[in-house]
Design a protein around this motif. Structure first.
Motif, PDB file in Angstrom:
ATOM      1  N   PHE A   1      -8.295   3.397  11.419  1.00 19.18           N
ATOM      2  CA  PHE A   1      -8.504   3.275  10.225  1.00 19.18           C
ATOM      3  C   PHE A   1      -9.638   2.290  10.008  1.00 19.18           C
TER       4      PHE A   1
ATOM      5  N   ILE B   1      -6.839 -11.747   7.513  1.00 17.91           N
ATOM      6  CA  ILE B   1      -6.729 -10.487   7.882  1.00 17.91           C
ATOM      7  C   ILE B   1      -5.047  -9.938   7.657  1.00 17.91           C
TER       8      ILE B   1
ATOM      9  N   TYR C   1       0.642  -1.099   0.040  1.00 15.10           N
ATOM     10  CA  TYR C   1      -0.072  -0.249   0.093  1.00 15.10           C
ATOM     11  C   TYR C   1       0.735   1.376  -0.034  1.00 15.10           C
TER      12      TYR C   1
ATOM     13  N   TYR D   1     -13.233  -3.750   8.429  1.00  9.61           N
ATOM     14  CA  TYR D   1     -12.217  -3.764   9.284  1.00  9.61           C
ATOM     15  C   TYR D   1     -11.928  -2.430   9.781  1.00  9.61           C
TER      16      TYR D   1
ATOM     17  N   GLU E   1      -3.676  10.978   4.460  1.00 10.42           N
ATOM     18  CA  GLU E   1      -4.548  10.151   3.618  1.00 10.42           C
ATOM     19  C   GLU E   1      -4.772   8.859   3.821  1.00 10.42           C
ATOM     20  N   ALA E   2      -5.647   8.287   2.955  1.00 10.89           N
ATOM     21  CA  ALA E   2      -6.039   6.761   3.228  1.00 10.89           C
ATOM     22  C   ALA E   2      -4.566   5.942   2.648  1.00 10.89           C
ATOM     23  N   PRO E   3      -4.420   4.645   3.048  1.00 13.64           N
ATOM     24  CA  PRO E   3      -3.451   3.794   2.555  1.00 13.64           C
ATOM     25  C   PRO E   3      -4.354   3.450   1.219  1.00 13.64           C
TER      26      PRO E   3
ATOM     27  N   PHE F   1       0.389  -5.715   9.132  1.00 12.15           N
ATOM     28  CA  PHE F   1       1.078  -4.600   8.556  1.00 12.15           C
ATOM     29  C   PHE F   1       2.309  -4.439   9.069  1.00 12.15           C
ATOM     30  N   GLY F   2       3.515  -4.072   8.485  1.00 16.99           N
ATOM     31  CA  GLY F   2       4.542  -3.449   8.831  1.00 16.99           C
ATOM     32  C   GLY F   2       4.834  -2.147   9.161  1.00 16.99           C
ATOM     33  N   ARG F   3       5.834  -1.599   9.609  1.00 16.88           N
ATOM     34  CA  ARG F   3       5.832  -0.197  10.107  1.00 16.88           C
ATOM     35  C   ARG F   3       5.918   0.657   8.982  1.00 16.88           C
TER      36      ARG F   3
ATOM     37  N   PHE G   1      -4.304  -4.325  13.637  1.00 13.38           N
ATOM     38  CA  PHE G   1      -5.763  -4.776  13.342  1.00 13.38           C
ATOM     39  C   PHE G   1      -6.419  -4.780  14.710  1.00 13.38           C
TER      40      PHE G   1
ATOM     41  N   TYR H   1      -8.713  -0.704  12.324  1.00 16.31           N
ATOM     42  CA  TYR H   1      -7.294  -0.762  12.324  1.00 16.31           C
ATOM     43  C   TYR H   1      -7.050   0.376  13.233  1.00 16.31           C
TER      44      TYR H   1
ATOM     45  N   HIS I   1     -12.795  -7.300  12.751  1.00 15.35           N
ATOM     46  CA  HIS I   1     -13.382  -7.416  11.298  1.00 15.35           C
ATOM     47  C   HIS I   1     -14.758  -7.954  11.684  1.00 15.35           C
TER      48      HIS I   1
ATOM     49  N   ILE J   1      -8.452  -4.758   0.047  1.00 17.46           N
ATOM     50  CA  ILE J   1      -9.137  -4.043   1.127  1.00 17.46           C
ATOM     51  C   ILE J   1      -8.716  -2.620   0.748  1.00 17.46           C
ATOM     52  N   TYR J   2      -9.867  -1.844   0.960  1.00 17.62           N
ATOM     53  CA  TYR J   2      -9.859  -0.464   0.418  1.00 17.62           C
ATOM     54  C   TYR J   2      -9.977   0.360   1.996  1.00 17.62           C
ATOM     55  N   PHE J   3      -9.224   1.281   2.162  1.00 11.61           N
ATOM     56  CA  PHE J   3      -9.156   1.992   3.375  1.00 11.61           C
ATOM     57  C   PHE J   3      -9.737   3.611   3.367  1.00 11.61           C
ATOM     58  N   GLY J   4     -10.285   3.742   4.438  1.00 16.97           N
ATOM     59  CA  GLY J   4     -10.795   5.177   4.690  1.00 16.97           C
ATOM     60  C   GLY J   4      -9.617   6.102   5.158  1.00 16.97           C
ATOM     61  N   GLU J   5      -9.795   7.339   5.253  1.00 18.73           N
ATOM     62  CA  GLU J   5      -8.625   8.265   5.482  1.00 18.73           C
ATOM     63  C   GLU J   5      -8.351   8.324   7.073  1.00 18.73           C
TER      64      GLU J   5
ATOM     65  N   TRP K   1      -8.529  10.721  13.346  1.00 24.00           N
ATOM     66  CA  TRP K   1      -7.291  10.926  14.205  1.00 24.00           C
ATOM     67  C   TRP K   1      -7.816  11.390  15.521  1.00 24.00           C
TER      68      TRP K   1
ATOM     69  N   ARG L   1      -3.664   2.907  14.241  1.00 28.90           N
ATOM     70  CA  ARG L   1      -1.930   3.365  14.050  1.00 28.90           C
ATOM     71  C   ARG L   1      -1.542   4.355  15.224  1.00 28.90           C
TER      72      ARG L   1
ATOM     73  N   LYS M   1       4.400   3.536  15.416  1.00 25.11           N
ATOM     74  CA  LYS M   1       4.186   2.025  15.366  1.00 25.11           C
ATOM     75  C   LYS M   1       3.290   1.811  13.905  1.00 25.11           C
ATOM     76  N   GLU M   2       3.411   0.346  13.878  1.00 29.77           N
ATOM     77  CA  GLU M   2       2.705  -0.149  12.711  1.00 29.77           C
ATOM     78  C   GLU M   2       1.235  -0.029  12.815  1.00 29.77           C
ATOM     79  N   ILE M   3       0.358  -0.228  11.571  1.00 26.91           N
ATOM     80  CA  ILE M   3      -1.143  -0.114  11.672  1.00 26.91           C
ATOM     81  C   ILE M   3      -1.469  -1.432  12.187  1.00 26.91           C
TER      82      ILE M   3
END
Lengths: 110, 115
Positions: free
Chosen positions: B91, A97, A35, B33, A41-43, A100-102, B45, B35, B48, B104-108, B111, B37, B41-43
């Protein structure tokens, strides 16, 4: 468990080629996503690899080696707008599912 | 086709208050889903949904977090009471009927800052 490793940051010059690597050690595997995410913004989806080999899509290509737990995203003819975070994600075969990595922050400079 | 939309885009609340985040998935997407962040750190989960059912909520941090998807359309994620460590970007993402092999489509993101 899932462990996904990417470089934190990379820099490259406009017009050049850059390769962003992702290595993973996971309890299972059912595909790997890349991604792109611009700040705030969104991924957005770039690629999905489930079989070994290279998949090309315009300026972007993604490679997967399942035996090595390794993928890379190749960006050609870099443009300033390619400056973004690039996220590698591995999908679990049971739940589907993605984990993700960082992310790798790519900075493209003139 | 409208993308995944999230509301609010930004929220600043005090510790101990309640916040409810909303996600509208892409129309026709059964899978939804959440998620999160946290800075640096990483995103990660959270959970679901398949339609209105929670398929996997193994990523929910604790019982201060409650997610719902009544009617199988939009979803809400409530944090009550909020703590400082809940700050981050939440997210939402969605995908079509079959989760296998689908994008998989993400929203913005929403925050959240807890002060």
């Amino acid at each position: 468990g899932q462990n996904i490793d990417q470089p934190t940051e990379m820099t490259a010059t406009e017009g050049a080629i850059v390769q962003i690597n992702c290595t993973y050690q996971t309890s299972g595997f059912n595909g790997l996503f890349w991604y792109q995410q611009h700040a705030g913004e969104a991924p957005t989806f770039l690629s999905y690899n489930v079989l070994d080999g290279l998949e090309e899509k315009g300026r972007f290509s993604s490679f997967l080696s399942r035996s090595k737990g390794y993928s890379y995203l190749l960006l050609k003819e870099l443009q300033m707008k390619d400056s973004a975070s690039y996220l590698c994600a591995v999908r679990d075969p049971g739940s589907y599912i993605p984990t993700f990595g960082r992310g790798t922050s790519l900075i493209v400079h003139p | 086709e409208a993308g995944v939309t999230q509301f609010p885009s930004h929220s600043v609340i005090e510790k101990g208050q309640t916040v409810t985040l909303r996600c509208d998935p892409i129309s026709g997407h059964d899978n939804l889903y959440w998620y999160r962040r946290v800075m640096g750190k990483e995103i990660k989960f959270l959970l679901h949904f398949v339609k209105e059912s929670k398929q996997d909520e193994s990523g929910m941090p604790n019982n201060r977090f409650l997610a719902e998807r009544t009617g199988g359309t939009y979803s809400t994620l409530k944090v009550q009471p909020a703590e400082l460590e809940d700050s981050g970007v939440y997210f939402c993402a969605s995908s079509r009927n079959s989760p296998s092999g689908n994008t998989i489509y993400f929203g913005e993101g929403s925050w959240l800052t807890v002060v």
